[in-house]
Design a protein around this motif. Structure first.
Motif, PDB file in Angstrom:
ATOM      1  N   HIS A 197     -44.702 -28.750  14.067  1.00 49.83           N
ATOM      2  CA  HIS A 197     -44.626 -30.164  14.384  1.00 49.83           C
ATOM      3  C   HIS A 197     -44.432 -30.116  15.946  1.00 49.83           C
ATOM      4  CE1 HIS A 197     -43.803 -31.318  10.174  1.00 49.83           C
ATOM      5  NE2 HIS A 197     -44.795 -31.448  10.366  1.00 49.83           N
TER       6      HIS A 197
ATOM      7  N   ARG B  26     -43.698 -34.196   6.716  1.00 53.85           N
ATOM      8  CA  ARG B  26     -44.867 -33.902   6.470  1.00 53.85           C
ATOM      9  C   ARG B  26     -46.247 -35.071   7.120  1.00 53.85           C
ATOM     10  NH1 ARG B  26     -45.530 -30.700   0.698  1.00 53.85           N
ATOM     11  NH2 ARG B  26     -43.564 -29.433   1.125  1.00 53.85           N
ATOM     12  N   PRO B  27     -46.077 -34.985   8.326  1.00 51.61           N
ATOM     13  CA  PRO B  27     -46.716 -36.190   8.959  1.00 51.61           C
ATOM     14  C   PRO B  27     -48.216 -35.925   9.323  1.00 51.61           C
ATOM     15  CG  PRO B  27     -45.510 -35.094  10.731  1.00 51.61           C
ATOM     16  CD  PRO B  27     -45.168 -34.588   9.623  1.00 51.61           C
ATOM     17  N   LEU B  28     -48.373 -34.477   9.102  1.00 43.15           N
ATOM     18  CA  LEU B  28     -49.944 -34.018   9.198  1.00 43.15           C
ATOM     19  C   LEU B  28     -50.690 -33.908   7.992  1.00 43.15           C
ATOM     20  CD1 LEU B  28     -49.119 -31.381  12.067  1.00 43.15           C
ATOM     21  CD2 LEU B  28     -49.854 -33.937  12.474  1.00 43.15           C
ATOM     22  N   ASN B  29     -51.894 -34.451   7.918  1.00 44.75           N
ATOM     23  CA  ASN B  29     -52.729 -34.329   6.765  1.00 44.75           C
ATOM     24  C   ASN B  29     -53.517 -33.384   6.885  1.00 44.75           C
ATOM     25  OD1 ASN B  29     -53.928 -36.086   8.371  1.00 44.75           O
ATOM     26  ND2 ASN B  29     -54.673 -37.488   6.582  1.00 44.75           N
ATOM     27  N   ILE B  30     -53.739 -32.729   7.846  1.00 41.97           N
ATOM     28  CA  ILE B  30     -54.836 -31.336   8.006  1.00 41.97           C
ATOM     29  C   ILE B  30     -54.079 -30.256   7.700  1.00 41.97           C
ATOM     30  CG2 ILE B  30     -55.962 -32.697   9.753  1.00 41.97           C
ATOM     31  CD1 ILE B  30     -54.699 -30.977  11.755  1.00 41.97           C
TER      32      ILE B  30
ATOM     33  N   SER C 153     -51.809 -27.733   5.009  1.00 36.39           N
ATOM     34  CA  SER C 153     -51.111 -27.366   3.708  1.00 36.39           C
ATOM     35  C   SER C 153     -49.703 -26.977   3.853  1.00 36.39           C
ATOM     36  CB  SER C 153     -52.112 -26.496   3.085  1.00 36.39           C
ATOM     37  OG  SER C 153     -51.423 -26.037   1.973  1.00 36.39           O
ATOM     38  N   TYR C 154     -48.802 -28.096   3.586  1.00 36.73           N
ATOM     39  CA  TYR C 154     -47.431 -27.820   3.718  1.00 36.73           C
ATOM     40  C   TYR C 154     -46.882 -26.841   2.996  1.00 36.73           C
ATOM     41  CZ  TYR C 154     -46.979 -31.052   7.639  1.00 36.73           C
ATOM     42  OH  TYR C 154     -47.056 -31.800   8.881  1.00 36.73           O
TER      43      TYR C 154
END
Length: 104
Positions: A47, A30-34, A36-37
């Motif tokens: 990704h 989960r590298p993207l903090n923009i 909602s996984y």
């Protein structure tokens, strides 16, 4: 001063390439903090898509840095253009990531 701006642009190439590749090959992490996984249906596809878009930035910074070295009078304008490009890519990632999310 113009040469310094060109060097800055060229130094940003690896700085931007590493995160682009890290996102591109992140798999299910989960590298993207923009994003909602909890709502993402296929994190690996997200990704790959995001990493490919992020990879545009180092390529463009490389080109603008090389042009700035050849034509120093353009270095300030190209740097400003590249900063705007970074903002556009960030917004497009935030908006485009929605297509990888379930409605609820």
């Amino acid at each position: 001063m113009a040469t310094l701006l060109a060097i800055i642009q060229l130094l940003l190439v690896p700085v931007l390439l590493v995160p682009a590749l890290a996102v591109r090959f992140a798999g299910k992490s989960r590298p993207l903090n923009i994003v909602s996984y909890a709502r993402v249906k296929d994190p690996a596809a997200l990704h790959r898509w995001a990493g490919n878009r992020l990879a545009i930035l180092p390529v463009l910074f490389l080109m603008s840095g090389l042009v700035s070295l050849q034509k120093p009078g353009l270095s300030a304008a190209l740097l400003i253009l590249m900063v705007l490009t970074v903002l556009i890519v960030a917004v497009s990632l935030a908006v485009g990531a929605e297509k990888f999310q379930n409605p609820h």
